[in-house]
Structures are given as structure tokens and as C-alpha cells.
Design an enzyme around this catalytic site. Structure first.
Site, PDB file in Angstrom:
ATOM      1  CG  ASP A   1       6.509  -6.499  10.575  1.00 44.56           C
ATOM      2  OD1 ASP A   1       6.609  -7.035   9.455  1.00 44.56           O
ATOM      3  OD2 ASP A   1       6.527  -5.267  10.744  1.00 44.56           O
TER       4      ASP A   1
ATOM      5  CG  ASP B   1       0.974  -8.657  12.506  1.00 43.96           C
ATOM      6  OD1 ASP B   1       0.933  -7.570  11.904  1.00 43.96           O
ATOM      7  OD2 ASP B   1       1.865  -8.954  13.326  1.00 43.96           O
TER       8      ASP B   1
END
Length: 272
Positions: free
Chosen positions: A21, A19
């Protein structure tokens, strides 16, 4: 034949899915672009303030499923009619400046470790591909998957072609695994949010990074590793800077920045 190549032959190729963020970078990649958008007249000063507030809330607690779904609706309304070339130009001018200081040193080290082990590195993010692709390239990732927006006559229609979130991330991972020959049972995944639980469950080696409360409970209950990344560094000091051509790719769902801000701010005010 080396032990590494033998392993890849017997098990299929291995990838590490990240991922973006709060896993690789310290902030929301989308929310980070509110100020340059304001400077170019795409959003109002109020939207900038709302985005700053949303960024603060995101850093504190992340976003749950309902918030993400409302954010998606807000996103489609906000960016409808935006000129794609204008957005790309803004991102090309500001992407490196904005993202460069946000990369976690621990994430950069982990990416380097996977690369050294012969694993592909894949960034999987709900942010727009025009933002995610150049960031992934700067990180040295092999591939990236991100949200795609519909464009007609050079402008965003306000519709999403593909939403790389939740089950959408798993769909993207499986499609890439099919094309590249990854054996997901032997692959790795890293995320901070419980909304990425499907992504983590899709691989044999899931890890929670800076997890929100719900993901921390899941990870502890399932015996998954939990990592804390807390040292943002300058990407420029660690990795080769992307070319101007790569930077020019950065755009579309950065609108999610503003949208996320406006939506989260409004939601919090209504709740109060």
C-alpha cells in the site's frame, strides 16, 4: 559463467522486498474493498463512509504504530463469523476491477528492472494473504508474505494466525531468505511507512518510497534513497491479468479495509 550468475553464487540469491500500500499501489488494498462488501451485505452504509474517510486520511498521512495496533484489534472483532467462501467470491468478482487502475507505473518499472537483473520480487504486506497473493501474482512477483487469519468451519474466528506487520515482516523475510537462499545484506526493500523501519533495516539496500514524515526523516538521516511514485496506471495494460483461479484466492483481511476505516474514523472523532 555470466557475471550475474557469478554474483548470485558468491553472494547468495538476491530479492527485492516491496511493501504494497502506497508503495506499489496508490491506496490501501484493504480499504479499497468496502463498497463491494456493502453491496453484498457484509457491512453497513456507515462503515462504507467510515472506510472512505479512513482511506482519505491514509493517503494524507498513513498510519502510525498505535493506529495500526488498534486497527488490528478492530479487525479481529469486525470479521469474526464472516463466511470465507462469500468473501472470496466477492473478491474474485471485484479484485481486478478495483486494483487494476491503482498500480504505480514507477513501481511496475522498478519490479521489471529487478526481474531483469535476476532478482526475486517479494511483496510483504500487513493486508490479508487472500488479497495480497493474487495482487502479487498479477505483478509478476516471485513470492508474497501477508497476514493470515484463523478459519474454522469455513468462517473467520476473529483471530490472527500471523500478523505480517513490523517485526512480523522481518520474521517472514528471514524465513523466506532461509528457504530461498537470499543474502539479506545484498537484498533490497521498499516502503512508505516508518512502521516498516524494521523491514528496511533488515536489508543492505533500503529505499523509502512516498515516505511519511517520520520515515523521510529516518531516510534522510541514514542517507537512504527516497523515491516518489505518483503515476497510477492500468495494471491490465502493463502485465498479464491473473487467472480466475488466482483471483478466487483474494479475500480474508480485506476486512481490514472496513476495520481500518471504522477504527480510524472513530479515533479521529474522539481526538476532535
Amino acid at each position: 559463467m555470466t557475471a550475474q550468475s557469478s554474483e548470485l553464487t558468491e553472494r547468495g540469491r538476491v530479492a527485492a522486498f516491496f511493501d504494497l500500500d502506497k508503495t506499489i499501489i496508490a491506496k490501501s488494498s484493504a480499504l479499497a474493498f468496502s463498497r463491494p462488501f456493502f453491496a453484498q451485505g457484509l457491512i453497513t452504509r456507515r462503515s462504507v463512509l467510515q472506510s472512505s474517510y479512513a482511506q482519505f486520511l491514509f493517503l494524507l498521512s498513513g498510519a502510525d504504530h498505535d493506529q495500526m495496533e488498534r486497527m488490528r484489534t478492530h479487525l479481529t472483532n469486525m470479521c469474526a463469523g464472516w463466511d470465507v467462501e462469500q468473501v472470496r467470491a466477492i473478491v474474485a468478482e471485484t479484485l481486478h476491477e478495483i486494483v487494476d487502475p491503482l498500480v504505480f507505473a514507477e513501481a511496475a518499472d522498478l519490479i521489471a528492472d529487478h526481474t531483469a537483473r535476476g532478482h526475486d520480487v517479494v511483496v510483504v504486506s500487513a493486508s490479508g494473504e487472500e488479497v495480497v497473493t493474487p495482487i502479487a501474482a498479477a505483478l509478476g512477483a516471485t513470492h508474497s508474505s501477508a497476514t493470515r487469519m484463523v478459519v474454522e468451519d469455513g468462517r473467520y474466528t476473529g483471530a490472527l494466525e500471523f500478523y505480517c506487520y513490523g517485526a512480523g515482516k522481518v520474521e517472514a523475510m528471514r524465513e523466506l531468505a532461509e528457504r530461498q537462499g537470499y543474502d539479506l545484506e545484498h537484498c533490497y526493500a521498499y516502503s512508505d511507512s516508518v512502521t516498516d523501519l524494521p523491514m528496511l533495516l533488515a536489508v543492505g539496500h533500503p529505499t523509502a518510497v512516498n515516505p511519511d514524515r517520520a520515515l523521510r526523516r529516518e531516510a534522510a538521516g541514514r542517507g537512504w534513497p527516497i523515491l516518489t511514485f505518483s503515476n497510477p496506471i492500468s495494471l491490465r495494460s502493463r502485465l498479464q491479468a491473473p487467472s480466475p483461479t488466482t483471483l478466487a484466492a483474494g479475500a480474508a483481511v480485506l476486512s481490514s479495509a472496513i476495520l481500518a476505516g471504522a477504527f480510524t474514523y472513530g479515533l479521529r472523532r474522539r481526538n476532535r
